[in-house]
Design a protein around this motif. Structure first.
Motif, PDB file in Angstrom:
ATOM      1  N   ASP A 140      -4.350   2.997  -9.354  1.00 15.87           N
ATOM      2  CA  ASP A 140      -3.104   2.638  -8.315  1.00 15.87           C
ATOM      3  C   ASP A 140      -2.956   1.616  -8.504  1.00 15.87           C
ATOM      4  O   ASP A 140      -2.028   0.568  -8.367  1.00 15.87           O
ATOM      5  CB  ASP A 140      -3.261   3.323  -6.814  1.00 15.87           C
ATOM      6  CG  ASP A 140      -2.067   4.765  -7.281  1.00 15.87           C
ATOM      7  OD1 ASP A 140      -1.810   4.658  -8.394  1.00 15.87           O
ATOM      8  OD2 ASP A 140      -2.900   4.819  -6.048  1.00 15.87           O
ATOM      9  N   TYR A 197       1.190   3.151  -3.737  1.00 17.39           N
ATOM     10  CA  TYR A 197       0.451   4.618  -3.825  1.00 17.39           C
ATOM     11  C   TYR A 197       1.093   5.910  -4.810  1.00 17.39           C
ATOM     12  O   TYR A 197       2.566   5.936  -4.536  1.00 17.39           O
ATOM     13  CB  TYR A 197       0.001   4.877  -2.334  1.00 17.39           C
ATOM     14  CG  TYR A 197      -0.650   6.498  -2.325  1.00 17.39           C
ATOM     15  CD1 TYR A 197      -1.801   6.072  -2.398  1.00 17.39           C
ATOM     16  CD2 TYR A 197       0.183   7.321  -2.083  1.00 17.39           C
ATOM     17  CE1 TYR A 197      -2.862   6.796  -2.017  1.00 17.39           C
ATOM     18  CE2 TYR A 197      -0.453   8.617  -2.126  1.00 17.39           C
ATOM     19  CZ  TYR A 197      -1.922   8.358  -1.728  1.00 17.39           C
ATOM     20  OH  TYR A 197      -2.869  10.024  -1.828  1.00 17.39           O
ATOM     21  N   LEU A 243       1.001  -1.122   0.154  1.00 15.40           N
ATOM     22  CA  LEU A 243      -0.051  -0.481   0.048  1.00 15.40           C
ATOM     23  C   LEU A 243       1.049   1.210   0.060  1.00 15.40           C
ATOM     24  O   LEU A 243       0.343   2.219  -0.778  1.00 15.40           O
ATOM     25  CB  LEU A 243      -1.077  -0.110   1.071  1.00 15.40           C
ATOM     26  CG  LEU A 243      -2.011  -0.652   1.119  1.00 15.40           C
ATOM     27  CD1 LEU A 243      -2.883  -1.110   2.819  1.00 15.40           C
ATOM     28  CD2 LEU A 243      -3.284  -0.818  -0.132  1.00 15.40           C
ATOM     29  N   GLU A 244       1.975   1.039   0.986  1.00 16.68           N
ATOM     30  CA  GLU A 244       2.487   2.195   1.103  1.00 16.68           C
ATOM     31  C   GLU A 244       3.592   2.629  -0.433  1.00 16.68           C
ATOM     32  O   GLU A 244       3.482   4.075  -0.669  1.00 16.68           O
ATOM     33  CB  GLU A 244       3.424   2.068   2.089  1.00 16.68           C
ATOM     34  CG  GLU A 244       4.600   3.359   2.031  1.00 16.68           C
ATOM     35  CD  GLU A 244       5.726   3.325   3.318  1.00 16.68           C
ATOM     36  OE1 GLU A 244       6.541   3.980   3.144  1.00 16.68           O
ATOM     37  OE2 GLU A 244       5.149   2.755   4.416  1.00 16.68           O
TER      38      GLU A 244
END
Length: 111
Positions: free
Chosen positions: A87, A81, A77-78
């Motif tokens: 995304d 992104y 996720l980090e």
């Protein structure tokens, strides 16, 4: 065990790969994919419409133990992104069993 399938932008693969290596996820597979998202409107940049389903993507497939799922997801996720439409997605799938062919190990030790 869980299988984590992440569909990410092609441009973010290196960032995700390096971050996964940092948390000692050293084995995963990936392949190029294409698909159609659920965007209602194409983004506009300098008066040009862009189809976000045409963005090059990779499907990253990782199998981890249950206690490592959350950390792996957070890293993806980090590092995948961008804040823009397209995304990607992450799916978590239960794995009943895993085997290492060379040593015939199974379960957690096969990973």
């Amino acid at each position: 065990m869980k299988k984590i399938e992440a569909i990410i932008r092609k441009s973010k693969l290196e960032d995700v790969r390096d971050a996964l290596h940092e948390i000692e996820v050293n084995f995963f597979t990936y392949w190029e994919v294409s698909g159609i998202g659920n965007e209602k409107k194409s983004p506009v940049y300098r008066d040009v419409n862009y189809n976000t389903h045409d963005i090059a993507r990779y499907n990253v497939s990782i199998v981890v133990t249950d206690d490592f799922v959350e950390e792996t997801i957070n890293v993806i996720l980090e590092h995948a992104y961008t804040g823009e439409v397209g995304d990607g997605k992450i799916f978590v799938i239960p794995i009943e069993e895993a085997y290492r062919i060379r040593t015939i190990e199974n379960g957690k030790s096969s990973l």
